[in-house]
Structure formats: C-alpha cells, structure tokens
Design an enzyme around this catalytic site. Structure first.
Site, short mmCIF file in Angstrom:
data_model
loop_
_atom_site.label_atom_id
_atom_site.label_comp_id
_atom_site.label_asym_id
_atom_site.label_seq_id
_atom_site.Cartn_x
_atom_site.Cartn_y
_atom_site.Cartn_z
N ARG A 235 0.85 -1.18 0.00
CA ARG A 235 0.00 0.00 0.00
C ARG A 235 0.90 1.24 0.00
O ARG A 235 1.92 1.28 0.70
CB ARG A 235 -0.91 0.03 1.23
CG ARG A 235 -2.08 -0.95 1.18
CD ARG A 235 -3.12 -0.56 0.11
NE ARG A 235 -4.26 -1.45 0.08
CZ ARG A 235 -4.37 -2.51 -0.72
NH1 ARG A 235 -3.41 -2.83 -1.56
NH2 ARG A 235 -5.47 -3.25 -0.70
N GLU A 264 -2.92 7.94 -4.01
CA GLU A 264 -3.19 7.07 -5.16
C GLU A 264 -4.52 7.46 -5.77
O GLU A 264 -5.53 7.48 -5.03
CB GLU A 264 -3.20 5.62 -4.66
CG GLU A 264 -3.19 4.63 -5.80
CD GLU A 264 -2.95 3.21 -5.33
OE1 GLU A 264 -1.97 2.97 -4.60
OE2 GLU A 264 -3.77 2.34 -5.67
N HIS A 283 -1.05 0.35 -9.65
CA HIS A 283 -1.66 -0.66 -8.77
C HIS A 283 -2.11 -1.89 -9.57
O HIS A 283 -3.31 -2.20 -9.64
CB HIS A 283 -2.82 -0.06 -7.99
CG HIS A 283 -3.11 -0.78 -6.71
ND1 HIS A 283 -3.60 -0.18 -5.57
CD2 HIS A 283 -2.99 -2.09 -6.36
CE1 HIS A 283 -3.76 -1.06 -4.60
NE2 HIS A 283 -3.39 -2.25 -5.06
C1 DGY Z 1 -5.35 -6.22 -2.90
O1 DGY Z 1 -6.01 -7.22 -3.21
O2 DGY Z 1 -5.34 -5.75 -1.77
C2 DGY Z 1 -4.55 -5.58 -3.98
O3 DGY Z 1 -3.96 -4.42 -3.63
C3 DGY Z 1 -5.33 -5.49 -5.27
O4 DGY Z 1 -5.10 -6.71 -5.82
#
Ligand code: DGY
Length: 325
Positions: A235, A264, A283
């Site tokens: 993240r 983001e 992402h």
């Molecule tokens: C998640 O699943 O948390 C990712 O960031 C997206 O695939």
C-alpha cells in the site's frame, strides 16, 4: 431474494453467480460517487465493494440492512473492520487467489528497477541507441545478493520462494517472527534497521495499518545501501513519498519501483514521476486476467455466504462470529 449493490462492473462469469438476487451494479469503470453509494446501499442486504470505496461508520449508517460486505481485494485498509464487527457485519476479502500473481509483479518491478529496464526503453524510443556501450545504464545485480522482505504474510512468503532462483539470501521483518516460513524457505528474521542496512533490495509486502504509516521514512531510507532498490507492492502510505523523492534524487538509494503510491493515484506532476530511477505503475499487482476472475468469484462467494446467513469463508473480521450475544 436479497438486494445487492456492486460498486463496479465485475467479470460476467462471477457476476452471473449472483443471478438469484436483485443486483444493482454501478455501470461505470470509475469509483462510484460517494453520494450515490450511500443512497444505493440504503436498501441493500449486501455490498460488493472495491478497495477504492470507503466502508466506515457513514457507509454503515446508510446501509442499515446490510448483513455482509464483500471486498474484491485482500487488503482491507479502506474498511473500518471494528465498525463492521460492532454491527455484526462480516467482511469478506480475497486472500490466496492473488498471492502468486502479486509476487510475480514484485519480481517484475524489482528486476525492472534494478536493471533499469524503463530507462533502456526510453533510450531506444528516444532514438539514442547508436552502438553497444560498455558503460550504458549499468544497474544492480539480483543474483547472489540479499533480498529484504518487509511483511511476511502469504505474498511475502511467495516473494521469498522465488528468490531461490536467483541464489539470493533472504531476510525479513514482520510484526513477529514466522518460524514455519523460516523452516520452509530458509529466510532469516531481522530487526527493521538491520534488514534495511543489510539488504541490496527491499520489497514491501506489509499490510497498511496506523503502525505501518510511512514505515519507510527519512530515517529508514538513510539506513539503506546507496545502491539499494526499494519495491512497494503493498500500500502506498507505507512509504513517505517526499522522503523517497529526496533519497532517490540524492543517491541515498539506487532506485524504486512502486505499484502503489501515496496519494493514489499519484498526480502526473508529482516529483517521483520526474525521476528516472523511479518506476511507477498503477496498482497492477494482481492484474492478470485469471487472477482478477478468481478475485471476483471469491468476492461473490463471500457475499453469497453472508446473504444466506452462512459463515463467510474468507472473512477479514472473524471475531464477528465470536462476539458475545
Ligand atoms: C489487494 O487485493 O489488496 C490488492 O492491492 C489489489 O489486488
């Protein structure tokens, strides 16, 4: 028949599993406007949400009838799990199905940044390639170097397994040591400071929580090797973006590759995007066709279980089932 809100179009093969219910899907390929989401969730029994939707008290107050929230992602930092638990609402998420795909992406980013692939591409596209040059775009090796993995959950372990192919030594840091992973993959636990100082390449796979906010800050970056590569596949807010810009500009670290950013999406004029030693992608960690179908299917399965009053099979707040009363 239950009423369901789906906040973004999902793969039709997964969507058709919801056929027995009355489903309303936001038809556009962008985040559902908040006001409309709050309106739509008002008479819904279940909601299938994305990581771009905020599930908080406001959402839950609006969705008074909700019996289940199902997210099409493994990370649930956009969801106030305690608030859901307090209201007896199980939250589904999609672990396992995206582990290997996301680990593949961590390696793609690591190799690209360490070996300067985007710069090479720009060089060719810019018409600069005249002849072979022994000093052109020299990068950092992966093989027989030390890989530091921060966060040793499913994705961290999958990243670690792949390191064997590069004959790398792997060290890791996580909230607590993981002896079972150490036994299986030969990784060694380190304090965060030691990991940063010893690693040639650092991959972030940790969950985002208040404790991990800007875990990689000025002080952390200062501990890293000047040739080090930093990869963030977890993240965005795990990394302080201003500190990272400074470290990349000053040569405090060698390169970075970010699948996720803070904020983001990252604005097109953000300084990080002007740095040739910083690779940013939007992402895409779990973005393979097969995995996104598997995620959508798992999200629907969680939703169906919750609607039927069965235990949500992949539940992010399992304590919802052990509450008193
Ligand atoms: C998640 O699943 O948390 C990712 O960031 C997206 O695939």
């Amino acid at each position: 028949m239950a009423r369901v809100v789906v906040t973004r179009p999902i793969n039709p093969r997964a969507a058709e599993l919801l056929n027995r219910h009355e489903v309303w899907t936001w038809p556009e390929n962008r985040t559902m406007p908040r006001g409309l989401l709050l309106e739509r969730v008002a008479d819904a029994d279940g909601a299938l949400v994305m990581l771009t939707d905020r599930v908080d008290d406001e959402f839950l107050d609006a969705g008074k009838r909700l019996t289940v929230v199902s997210q099409m992602a493994v990370g649930v930092d956009n969801i106030d799990l305690d608030a859901c638990t307090r209201r007896g609402i199980p939250v589904g998420h999609t672990p396992d199905v995206l582990t290997e795909t996301t680990a593949d992406m961590a390696w793609a980013l690591l190799a690209a940044a360490a070996r300067r692939i985007p710069e090479g591409r720009d060089y060719v596209l810019g018409g600069h390639w005249r002849e072979w040059d022994p000093d052109l775009l020299l990068g950092s090796d992966l093989w027989e170097t030390t890989l530091g993995i921060i966060g040793m959950g499913r994705i961290g372990a999958a990243v670690a397994r792949r390191a064997a192919g590069f004959s790398m030594r792997v060290v890791y840091n996580s909230r607590s040591p993981k002896p079972e992973v150490e036994e299986k993959t030969g990784v060694a636990y380190k304090t965060l400071g030691d990991l940063l100082a010893e690693s040639d390449h650092v991959v972030l796979t940790a969950a985002y929580t208040p404790e991990t906010h800007h875990l990689i800050d000025h002080a952390a970056l200062a501990r890293m090797k000047p040739s080090a590569t930093l990869v963030n596949i977890a993240r965005g807010p795990l990394v302080d973006p201003e500190a990272l810009s400074r470290a990349l500009r000053s040569g405090e670290i060698g390169a970075a590759a970010l699948d996720v950013t803070d904020p983001e999406p990252i604005p097109a004029d953000h300084e990080l995007l002007s740095l040739t030693n910083c690779l940013v992608i939007p992402h895409l960690g779990s973005a393979s066709r097969g995995t996104r179908l598997a995620m959508a299917t798992r999200a629907v399965e969680n939703l169906l279980a919750g609607l039927a009053g069965r235990q949500v099979p992949w539940c992010a707040n399992p304590s919802v089932y052990s509450r008193d009363g």
